[in-house]
Design an enzyme around this catalytic site. Sequence first.
Site, PDB file in Angstrom:
ATOM      1  N   LYS A 184       0.850  -1.185   0.000  1.00 13.12           N
ATOM      2  CA  LYS A 184       0.000   0.000   0.000  1.00 13.12           C
ATOM      3  C   LYS A 184       0.884   1.233   0.000  1.00 13.12           C
ATOM      4  O   LYS A 184       1.963   1.229   0.597  1.00 13.12           O
ATOM      5  CB  LYS A 184      -0.924   0.018   1.219  1.00 13.12           C
ATOM      6  N   MET A 185       0.403   2.295  -0.655  1.00 15.24           N
ATOM      7  CA  MET A 185       1.163   3.541  -0.745  1.00 15.24           C
ATOM      8  C   MET A 185       0.225   4.727  -0.548  1.00 15.24           C
ATOM      9  O   MET A 185      -0.999   4.606  -0.659  1.00 15.24           O
ATOM     10  CB  MET A 185       1.843   3.640  -2.108  1.00 15.24           C
ATOM     11  N   LYS A 186       0.811   5.873  -0.248  1.00 11.87           N
ATOM     12  CA  LYS A 186       0.045   7.088   0.002  1.00 11.87           C
ATOM     13  C   LYS A 186      -0.139   7.905  -1.269  1.00 11.87           C
ATOM     14  O   LYS A 186       0.724   7.916  -2.156  1.00 11.87           O
ATOM     15  CB  LYS A 186       0.755   7.945   1.050  1.00 11.87           C
ATOM     16  N   ASN A 217      -5.987   8.954   2.882  1.00 13.67           N
ATOM     17  CA  ASN A 217      -6.083   9.420   4.270  1.00 13.67           C
ATOM     18  C   ASN A 217      -7.100  10.542   4.454  1.00 13.67           C
ATOM     19  O   ASN A 217      -6.880  11.483   5.224  1.00 13.67           O
ATOM     20  CB  ASN A 217      -4.719   9.857   4.802  1.00 13.67           C
ATOM     21  N   GLU A 267     -10.937   3.016   9.327  1.00 13.64           N
ATOM     22  CA  GLU A 267      -9.925   3.105  10.389  1.00 13.64           C
ATOM     23  C   GLU A 267     -10.190   4.254  11.344  1.00 13.64           C
ATOM     24  O   GLU A 267      -9.734   4.228  12.490  1.00 13.64           O
ATOM     25  CB  GLU A 267      -8.522   3.228   9.812  1.00 13.64           C
ATOM     26  N   HIS A 324      -6.748  -1.706  10.333  1.00 14.51           N
ATOM     27  CA  HIS A 324      -5.660  -0.738  10.205  1.00 14.51           C
ATOM     28  C   HIS A 324      -4.670  -0.955  11.348  1.00 14.51           C
ATOM     29  O   HIS A 324      -5.020  -1.414  12.420  1.00 14.51           O
ATOM     30  CB  HIS A 324      -6.245   0.674  10.284  1.00 14.51           C
ATOM     31  N   GLU A 343      -3.012  -5.150   8.123  1.00 16.21           N
ATOM     32  CA  GLU A 343      -1.929  -4.313   7.642  1.00 16.21           C
ATOM     33  C   GLU A 343      -0.617  -4.746   8.289  1.00 16.21           C
ATOM     34  O   GLU A 343      -0.608  -5.394   9.343  1.00 16.21           O
ATOM     35  CB  GLU A 343      -2.251  -2.866   8.006  1.00 16.21           C
TER      36      GLU A 343
END
Length: 391
Positions: A184-186, A217, A267, A324, A343
Amino acid sequence: MRITRIVETSVPLRGEIANALVDFSRHTVSLVAVVTDRIRHGEPVTGVAFNSIGRFAQGGILADRMIPRILGADPESLLDETGRIDPARVLRRALADEKPGGHGDRAGAAAALELACWDLNAKLADEPAYRTIARHFGRDVGSKEAVAAVPVYAAGGYYYPGDGLDRLRAEMAGYLDSGYEAVKMKIGGASMREDLDRIEAVIDVVGSGARVAVDANGRFDPAAAGDWAQELSRYGLRWYEEPGDPLDFALNAQVIAGYPGAVATGENLFSVRDVANLVRYGGMRPGRDIFQMDAGLSYGLTEYAGMLEVLETHGYHRGCAFPHGGHLINLHIAAGLGLGGCESYPGVFAPFGGYSPGCALADGTITPTDAPGFGLEEKPDLAAAIADLVG
């Protein structure tokens, strides 16, 4: 059995990383120990837990309100029918005189206390926490030798000072080399063009969009969330996480209506009521979308089990739940409750993130060790903080 002492300390996270909204370099976590009058190997049996990662420590709430309530309670009122500490009763006592709603940081404070009681009971049973959890909730724990391998994904791809695509590629390649099969990436912390370049670089490394999730996010307003959904549709991603404010269920439903892939959220929902509203109004699709509630941020495992009940009552399978917070507590919860996975923080959020050296990673799954409780003491840097706390 009696609780003789409860102590908390604020532990800073290590590292300079950020997502689209938060700089984690100044974040802290509440580490809590519940000490009892039971003695083993010359030491009191002690339950240890923390309030997960992504919110700040809650030392004031714990010291001023919750810990005095528990220590002031009739000790018998905190025990179950077997004479052991009952996490649900401890939780109720911690929340005495608190109004409903407006959960905020108190949800994490209470969670640290409640989860420490699960660690305590597993240690009293001399077994890993996932077995204690499974038995309590009526799940088949199998033979003592049977250990549940939990599907995990490596959560990374944060924004670093002086960042570049070469560093990002190397990070993701390192996860694959370690045995992870999904990452996973932002997104949302750079321009759309820059973030799309980052996504394409990661897909190039891991080989398929289906092995890459992206996490905004909660960064986007409705228009931006929809624009991103259109752009992301062509990649066939594992999921698109928290496109907008976590309590904007209309935005979530709007994104889902125009996005063919999976959407993940949850989350930042801290109660059963919040999850019920997500199910009612958020457009989540059974068999496709992902729920990421985290017991460490939402009053503990007692409340989390209620969230799962809401999902299953409305036709969702617990296999769609991926908590999360990539740490040992959620690994045991996922294993004990038979969730879809969880995660993993293999390189971030020390000393809490990631798993202990004895946890076996293979083919995209991680197997807990047989250490009693959550096994937090098996993480060397976290063990030092625990020793200082209970010292």
